[in-house]
Enzyme design. Structure first.
Site, PDB file in Angstrom:
ATOM      1  N   ASP A   1       7.311  -0.040   8.092  1.00 54.00           N
ATOM      2  CA  ASP A   1       7.351   0.966   7.035  1.00 54.00           C
ATOM      3  C   ASP A   1       8.366   2.074   7.322  1.00 54.00           C
ATOM      4  OD1 ASP A   1       5.569  -0.135   5.258  1.00 54.00           O
ATOM      5  OD2 ASP A   1       3.809   0.827   6.167  1.00 54.00           O
TER       6      ASP A   1
ATOM      7  N   ASP B   1      24.706  17.935 -29.092  1.00 57.02           N
ATOM      8  CA  ASP B   1      25.370  18.848 -30.013  1.00 57.02           C
ATOM      9  C   ASP B   1      26.752  19.128 -29.429  1.00 57.02           C
ATOM     10  OD1 ASP B   1      25.920  20.561 -32.041  1.00 57.02           O
ATOM     11  OD2 ASP B   1      24.315  21.986 -31.609  1.00 57.02           O
TER      12      ASP B   1
ATOM     13  N   ASP C   1      19.751  22.649 -26.655  1.00 55.04           N
ATOM     14  CA  ASP C   1      19.291  23.932 -26.108  1.00 55.04           C
ATOM     15  C   ASP C   1      18.696  24.870 -27.150  1.00 55.04           C
ATOM     16  OD1 ASP C   1      21.545  24.585 -27.530  1.00 55.04           O
ATOM     17  OD2 ASP C   1      22.550  25.654 -25.913  1.00 55.04           O
TER      18      ASP C   1
ATOM     19  N   ASN D   1       5.905 -13.459   5.217  1.00 54.46           N
ATOM     20  CA  ASN D   1       5.118 -13.331   6.450  1.00 54.46           C
ATOM     21  C   ASN D   1       3.651 -13.697   6.244  1.00 54.46           C
ATOM     22  OD1 ASN D   1       7.274 -12.583   8.018  1.00 54.46           O
ATOM     23  ND2 ASN D   1       6.927 -10.389   7.810  1.00 54.46           N
TER      24      ASN D   1
ATOM     25  N   ASN E   1       3.010  -4.073  10.276  1.00 51.70           N
ATOM     26  CA  ASN E   1       3.148  -3.426   8.969  1.00 51.70           C
ATOM     27  C   ASN E   1       3.520  -1.957   9.118  1.00 51.70           C
ATOM     28  OD1 ASN E   1       2.985  -3.927   6.170  1.00 51.70           O
ATOM     29  ND2 ASN E   1       1.051  -2.822   6.053  1.00 51.70           N
TER      30      ASN E   1
ATOM     31  N   GLU F   1       0.806  -1.223   0.000  1.00 51.33           N
ATOM     32  CA  GLU F   1       0.000   0.000   0.000  1.00 51.33           C
ATOM     33  C   GLU F   1       0.834   1.265   0.000  1.00 51.33           C
ATOM     34  OE1 GLU F   1       1.043  -0.679   4.201  1.00 51.33           O
ATOM     35  OE2 GLU F   1       0.341  -1.963   2.574  1.00 51.33           O
TER      36      GLU F   1
ATOM     37  N   ASP G   1      16.250  21.653 -31.541  1.00 53.55           N
ATOM     38  CA  ASP G   1      16.426  20.474 -30.698  1.00 53.55           C
ATOM     39  C   ASP G   1      15.108  19.963 -30.109  1.00 53.55           C
ATOM     40  OD1 ASP G   1      19.271  20.234 -30.874  1.00 53.55           O
ATOM     41  OD2 ASP G   1      19.445  21.985 -29.571  1.00 53.55           O
TER      42      ASP G   1
END
Length: 868
Positions: A687, A328, A590, A658, A683, A286, A594
């Site tokens: 995290d 270039d 640039d 798990n 959980n 999640e 391009d």
């Protein structure tokens, strides 16, 4: 009856100015500010990033989370208040953690993007002023030049050889010529040559432009609103999403089986429901979108500190995967500071007359300033020339097809006006039929081309200068560039950057091949390539490219190091060919020409000093025009990519192992192995170290080569390490039940502790392919993991433990849990070594072209254009 108001392209300019309450001199600052408050910012979609509430609500929109909240409400309805409160508290805590991380990432990215936003020049209080394009309002008068993005829909008030590319609106690749006037109301968009529209850009010339509509009211805004097209999802993001769906389907099926089994075994239905849902939530990735966003945003923030601004977040991953960089040469490989070496007549002798003509051409032209003209003007002034002695009668501006520019200059002392042309040598010579006073025949052409090869071989940039008299002329067009006399040549030098050879070698050592794409002639381009360390460059010219079919170009492009005499459309074709050959391709540019290649590339890179259209097409913007800066960005991009894959490997293997253990245990145990609130707490705690992976260190060998998404390896990691985790969970079950005869509370507490400890340990095993003791983790990761580990060990001994269903662990049980966890880490390390040997044995067998770039090439098609 009142007549309908005609559209703005069919209305007289005076009436249009009156209806907008403005003038040819534009708005005052105060009036513009008031209009901005009234009509809003000049954005196609005004989606303020500061939707804090929306970000918060999004954390709880997952169907699983909503089901979990509903189940908690059911618990409360049947009197299980404690369980309901704990579950809701954990869900709220997890949501807040995700919200804080995403909000920080979004805020940081908004600040970075603001540094490279496009700007427009408008008249305010009668004077030109550069402002962010989002602040342009109806009634503004904008000054457009080559490279400018058109900041809204509106009318051309004045123009000098102005051509605008409207391909994004009309699909027509040929630029449209723009001029003042009135067009019929029923004229289609492509025929409205007195108007310009948002989404287009100026290819050549200049114009004064009255803005009539902005933002969502424009033609471009209407298209976007009807189609509601977002930026295309990157292959990496699509792989993550598909993988998340796979896990979601697995956990949904697992949850259904577990719930049904527990009901059949006549266990409490509410507990069984909560357990099944918590099991699903525990296995579901999640936080995967949030983790990826945070990881990429962290990479973007670090890259900004090194001078690389990320405009599109997915470009961080693409930069790490880049295998070919096309660029270039001017300003990237060279100093970008042109100096005039000599002005010569056709015989090679110094000529003041050639310098005088070239100075007049450069000083009087009104297009986009460039380094060559600046060098000419500086050299002319050093010789005592002054632009005031010349008078311009007309101009045929530069474009990338003709590759030359002409100015009609009033004659001296009553003489006839002269058309003075300056441009690429071959294209200028093509407009001539004389050299000095002699006819231009094959022998003369061969001699001039030999000189060109010699000069270019010395690394010099060569321009031609030609002229013709035009008695009685008051203006000029491109068609007047004919039957001219070649007056001479201009030689310029732009030396290579001091460190560029070392930087190119460093790129090569990191698996990135450099290819030069330039409009210069083949001799100059090859000479520069040799100077910067490309020993024997294979050269392909634009003319040869035109004769090469697409399928042949795929292979030829891979073997070519220098593409010379290339036009903008050919640049795009080269990029597409490299992608179709299976290479992740970047492009650094640039200029106006391009933009197509920047859009076609997997990674479009521009610079802060680039024209607006190039910056808008780019994914990344360099604050310095330097390959060394990009090299640092590549290393950071790879580190970000590697850290993203670390999280995926850790979470999939730990969660899979798990949840498989829990599902199996719930069938043969006479009680639920963990309560729903305990699964969610596990959980939630695990995290925190996972979030810290975003800033983890990466081993040098992990970022030494381009990285790609490899879902097969992720699947192998999940199966191998998930199986190891499940095996040790079963060992834990056997010890708890067989040795300690644990009851429900002791069993749950001990397994919760073991499960959380092993989830922390697997982070350190899988964060590196080295042995665990030979790779130092990041400080934040080490601290976060240490704190969660202490929480795992001490949670059962604190007062709230009983409410969570825990009981203090006896020391023998705790010692057994620690021993099992340590053995698990050793077994996982051994499994990693075996998997590493398998990877090395089979890694080279992957078929070329089946990965990320080939998929992208099929998606983008022959043009390779990104639908942005």
């Amino acid at each position: 009856m009142n007549q309908a108001v005609p559209p703005f392209w069919a209305e007289p300019v005076d009436g249009l100015l009156a209806s907008l309450q403005t003038s040819p001199q534009g708005l005052t600052g105060a009036e513009a500010s008031a209009r901005l408050r009234s009509v809003g910012p000049n954005l196609v979609r005004d989606t303020p990033a500061a939707s804090t509430l929306r970000l918060l609500v999004r954390q709880f929109e997952s169907p699983l989370v909503l089901v979990l909240i509903g189940a908690a409400c059911v618990s409360a309805a049947v009197g299980e208040w404690t369980d309901a409160e704990i579950i809701l508290a954990i869900v709220l805590g997890a949501g807040l953690v995700g919200f804080v991380q995403e909000h920080r990432a979004a805020t940081a990215l908004a600040r970075l993007r603001a540094r490279v936003e496009t700007r427009s020049t408008v008249l305010r209080d009668g004077a030109p002023r550069e402002i962010p394009s989002r602040e342009v309002v109806p009634g503004d008068v904008a000054l457009l030049a080559a490279g400018s993005l058109v900041p809204g829909d509106g009318r051309i008030l004045a123009a000098a050889d102005c051509s605008v590319s409207e391909a994004v609106l009309t699909g027509e690749p040929v630029p449209s010529e723009k001029r003042p006037g009135i067009v019929a109301a029923e004229a289609p968009l492509g025929a409205r040559d007195n108007a310009a529209f948002m989404g287009s850009y100026v290819r050549s010339g200049t114009a004064r432009f009255l803005v009539v509509r902005t933002g969502a009211a424009t033609e471009f805004g209407a298209i976007a609103d009807r189609l509601r097209l977002d930026a295309p999802e990157s292959e990496f993001a699509r792989g993550l999403r598909d993988y998340g769906f796979l896990l979601t389907r697995i956990m949904g099926l697992l949850a259904l089986i577990v719930f049904s089994t527990n009901v059949v075994l006549e266990r409490p239905p509410i507990d069984s429901l909560l357990f099944a849902i918590a099991l699903a939530v525990g296995m579901s990735p999640e936080l995967l979108p949030a983790i990826v966003t945070v990881t990429l945003a962290t990479g973007a923030r670090l890259m900004a500190g090194r001078g690389v601004i990320v405009r599109k977040l997915e470009a961080v991953e693409n930069l790490g995967a880049m295998e070919v960089l096309c660029t270039d040469k001017t300003g990237t490989l060279t100093e970008g500071s042109m100096a005039l070496v000599a002005a010569l007549d056709p015989d090679g002798a110094p000529s003041d007359a050639v310098l005088r003509d070239a100075f007049a051409n450069a000083a009087l032209q009104s297009g986009l300033p460039n380094l060559l003209d600046e060098a000419l003007i500086a050299a002319g002034r050093a010789r005592g020339l002054d632009a005031a002695i010349f008078r311009r009668l007309g101009e045929a501006p530069f474009d990338f097809k003709r590759r030359r520019l002409s100015v009609l200059v009033a004659g001296d002392a009553g003489g006839a006006p002269r058309l003075v042309t300056k441009g690429a040598f071959a294209e200028t010579l093509a407009a001539c039929d004389r050299v000095g006073d002699a006819p231009l025949g094959p022998a003369e052409r061969a001699s001039l081309e030999a000189h060109l090869a010699a000069w270019s071989g010395e690394g010099l940039r060569v321009l031609g200068v030609a002229s013709r008299e035009m008695p009685g002329a008051a203006d000029c067009t491109r068609e007047d560039e004919r039957t001219m006399r070649l007056e001479g040549v201009l030689l310029f030098r732009d030396p290579p950057k001091a460190e560029v050879a070392e930087t190119i070698a460093a790129l090569r050592a990191r698996g990135v091949e450099l290819k030069i794409i330039t409009g210069d002639n083949r001799f100059a381009a090859a000479a520069l390539a040799r100077t910067v360390g490309i020993a024997h460059p294979a050269v392909l010219t634009g003319a040869e490219l035109d004769r090469t079919r697409d399928e042949a170009l795929w292979r030829r492009a891979e073997a070519t190091q220098v593409f010379a005499e290339i036009d903008p459309i050919q640049k795009e074709r080269i990029i597409v060919a490299l992608k179709r050959a299976g290479r992740v391709t970047g492009y650094l540019g640039d200029g106006i020409n391009d933009a197509p290649a920047l859009r076609a590339a997997d990674v479009g890179v521009s610079v802060d000093q680039a024209v607006d259209v190039a910056k808008e097409a780019a994914d990344l913007v360099l604050l310095e025009h330097d390959l060394g800066v990009l090299l640092q960005g590549i290393e950071l991009g790879r580190r970000t990519f590697v850290n993203t894959l670390k999280y995926i490997a850790v979470t999939t293997s730990a969660n899979f192992g798990n949840m498989l253990s829990m599902a199996a245990a719930s069938v043969f145990l006479p009680f639920l192995p963990l309560l729903a609130k305990q699964i969610l707490l596990n959980n939630f705690l695990s995290d925190f170290p996972a979030l810290a992976i975003a800033g983890d260190r990466a081993d040098p060998e992990a970022v030494a080569r381009p990285s790609r998404w490899d879902i097969r390896r992720i699947r192998r990691v999940m199966l191998v390490f998930g199986s190891v985790s499940t095996a040790f969970d079963f060992v834990t079950f056997a010890v708890l039940l067989g040795v300690f005869t644990a009851g429900p509370e002791l069993f749950r507490t001990a397994w919760f502790t073991e499960s959380l400890l092993t989830e922390i340990l697997i982070i350190f095993v899988l964060r590196t392919r080295r042995p665990i003791w030979r790779s130092r983790p990041g400080a934040l990761l080490a601290v976060a993991a240490g704190l969660v580990g202490l929480a795992a060990l001490g949670l059962s001994y604190i007062e709230p433990a009983a409410a969570l269903g825990f009981t203090p662990l006896p020391w023998p049980v705790l010692a057994a849990v620690l021993a099992i966890s340590a053995t698990y880490a050793a077994a996982s390390e051994a499994a990693k070594a075996v998997l590493g040997r398998w990877d090395r044995a089979h890694g080279g067998r992957r078929r070329r072209g089946r990965g990320l770039p080939a998929v992208r090439a099929r998606v983008h098609g022959e043009t390779g254009r990104k639908n942005r």
